[in-house]
Write a protein that holds these residues in place. Structure first.
Motif, short mmCIF file in Angstrom:
data_model
loop_
_atom_site.label_atom_id
_atom_site.label_comp_id
_atom_site.label_asym_id
_atom_site.label_seq_id
_atom_site.Cartn_x
_atom_site.Cartn_y
_atom_site.Cartn_z
N ARG A 67 0.83 -1.21 0.00
CA ARG A 67 0.00 0.00 0.00
C ARG A 67 0.86 1.25 0.00
N LEU A 68 1.93 1.25 0.81
CA LEU A 68 2.81 2.42 0.85
C LEU A 68 3.52 2.63 -0.49
N VAL A 69 3.90 1.55 -1.14
CA VAL A 69 4.53 1.67 -2.45
C VAL A 69 3.56 2.30 -3.44
N LYS A 70 2.30 1.87 -3.41
CA LYS A 70 1.30 2.45 -4.32
C LYS A 70 1.05 3.91 -3.98
N ILE A 71 1.03 4.24 -2.71
CA ILE A 71 0.83 5.64 -2.31
C ILE A 71 2.00 6.49 -2.82
N GLU A 72 3.22 6.00 -2.66
CA GLU A 72 4.39 6.74 -3.13
C GLU A 72 4.38 6.88 -4.65
N LYS A 73 3.93 5.86 -5.34
CA LYS A 73 3.96 5.87 -6.80
C LYS A 73 2.91 6.80 -7.41
N PHE A 74 1.74 6.90 -6.77
CA PHE A 74 0.62 7.65 -7.35
C PHE A 74 0.06 8.71 -6.39
N PHE A 75 0.89 9.27 -5.52
CA PHE A 75 0.42 10.15 -4.47
C PHE A 75 -0.41 11.34 -4.94
N PRO A 76 -0.09 12.03 -6.04
CA PRO A 76 -0.94 13.18 -6.41
C PRO A 76 -2.34 12.74 -6.81
N HIS A 77 -2.44 11.62 -7.49
CA HIS A 77 -3.75 11.12 -7.94
C HIS A 77 -4.58 10.61 -6.76
N ILE A 78 -3.91 9.98 -5.82
CA ILE A 78 -4.61 9.48 -4.63
C ILE A 78 -5.13 10.64 -3.80
N LEU A 79 -4.32 11.67 -3.61
CA LEU A 79 -4.75 12.84 -2.84
C LEU A 79 -5.86 13.60 -3.57
N GLU A 80 -5.79 13.65 -4.89
CA GLU A 80 -6.84 14.31 -5.67
C GLU A 80 -8.16 13.55 -5.52
N LYS A 81 -8.07 12.23 -5.54
CA LYS A 81 -9.27 11.39 -5.36
C LYS A 81 -9.87 11.63 -3.98
N GLU A 82 -9.02 11.77 -2.97
CA GLU A 82 -9.50 12.06 -1.61
C GLU A 82 -10.19 13.41 -1.54
N LYS A 83 -9.67 14.40 -2.25
CA LYS A 83 -10.27 15.74 -2.24
C LYS A 83 -11.64 15.74 -2.88
N THR A 84 -11.82 14.95 -3.94
CA THR A 84 -13.08 14.93 -4.67
C THR A 84 -14.08 13.92 -4.10
N ARG A 85 -13.71 13.24 -3.05
CA ARG A 85 -14.58 12.24 -2.41
C ARG A 85 -15.80 12.93 -1.80
N HIS A 86 -16.98 12.34 -1.98
CA HIS A 86 -18.21 12.88 -1.40
C HIS A 86 -18.21 12.71 0.11
N GLU A 87 -19.01 13.48 0.79
CA GLU A 87 -19.03 13.51 2.26
C GLU A 87 -19.32 12.14 2.87
N GLY A 88 -20.33 11.42 2.40
CA GLY A 88 -20.71 10.14 2.99
C GLY A 88 -19.89 8.97 2.50
N GLU A 89 -19.12 9.17 1.46
CA GLU A 89 -18.33 8.10 0.86
C GLU A 89 -17.15 7.74 1.76
N PRO A 90 -16.91 6.46 1.98
CA PRO A 90 -15.78 6.08 2.85
C PRO A 90 -14.44 6.42 2.19
N SER A 91 -13.48 6.77 3.01
CA SER A 91 -12.15 7.12 2.53
C SER A 91 -11.43 5.87 2.05
N SER A 92 -10.63 6.02 1.03
CA SER A 92 -9.85 4.88 0.54
C SER A 92 -8.52 4.76 1.28
N LEU A 93 -8.23 5.71 2.17
CA LEU A 93 -6.99 5.69 2.94
C LEU A 93 -7.30 5.72 4.43
N SER A 94 -6.46 5.07 5.20
CA SER A 94 -6.56 5.20 6.65
C SER A 94 -6.04 6.59 7.01
#
Length: 194
Positions: A67-94
């Motif tokens: 998981r950490l390797v994937k976060i390091e590899k795609f961090f801007p896209h993962i953070l962008e996905k977190e920003k656009t996540r709807h309020e009730g939608e569960p987070s994909s990251l701990s």
């Protein structure tokens, strides 16, 4: 291999960098260590139980490393996905992974500024990490096992034919299919990656 994070508990270390057990299940198994204290010394079950606990610890640490390797590899896209996540939608990251991704992005930006960007002309001193870092390849193929019957799944044809190709996924069946097509089914738990 799929390079998208799947943190909804359907992880399985097969073709998509995901594991069979969720972290919660692994931790629950580790808590069974109390059973060891109650067992008699010299009992064969104690040795087997300890080996199983070590195996679970290894799988859990391997899972977290992936998981950490994937976060390091795609961090801007993962953070962008977190920003656009709807309020009730569960987070994909701990919460810890989210903090790690934010810190990793800040450190990467600081490093780029200090090492390279400050030596460039002013018009080139900005870098868009979303465009600079490659996106996860969702067109890769993955193996999956169907947990719940699914009907009328549209499979994009690989040939130049213009007709749509629709399949039914029977419970218990296994398939090799493009991840992008079944991503919603993985998120809902209807299929499991193997």
């Amino acid at each position: 291999m799929t390079e998208e994070l799947d943190l909804m508990g359907q992880d399985s270390d097969g073709g998509s960098e995901e594991v069979v057990l969720t972290p919660a299940e692994l931790i629950e198994r580790l808590e069974q260590e109390d059973n060891l204290r109650r067992a008699k010394k010299g009992d064969l079950k104690v040795g087997i139980h300890r080996m199983e606990l070590e195996r679970i610890r290894y799988v859990l640490s391997s899972y977290l490393r992936c998981r950490l390797v994937k976060i390091e590899k795609f961090f801007p896209h993962i953070l962008e996905k977190e920003k656009t996540r709807h309020e009730g939608e569960p987070s994909s990251l701990s919460p810890e992974e989210l903090a790690f991704a934010k810190e990793y992005m800040a450190n990467t930006e600081t490093y780029l500024k200090n090492v390279a960007l400050k030596h460039m002309p002013p018009n080139l001193q900005k870098v868009d990490l979303l465009r600079a870092v490659p996106k996860p390849d969702l067109d890769s193929y993955v193996f999956l096992r169907v947990k719940e019957r699914q009907e009328n799944i549209l499979v994009e044809p690989e040939t130049d034919e213009q007709r749509d190709y629709v399949i039914d996924l029977e419970e218990g069946s296994q398939h090799l299919i493009r991840y992008k097509i079944i991503a919603p089914l993985v998120a809902s738990g209807a299929v499991q990656l193997i």
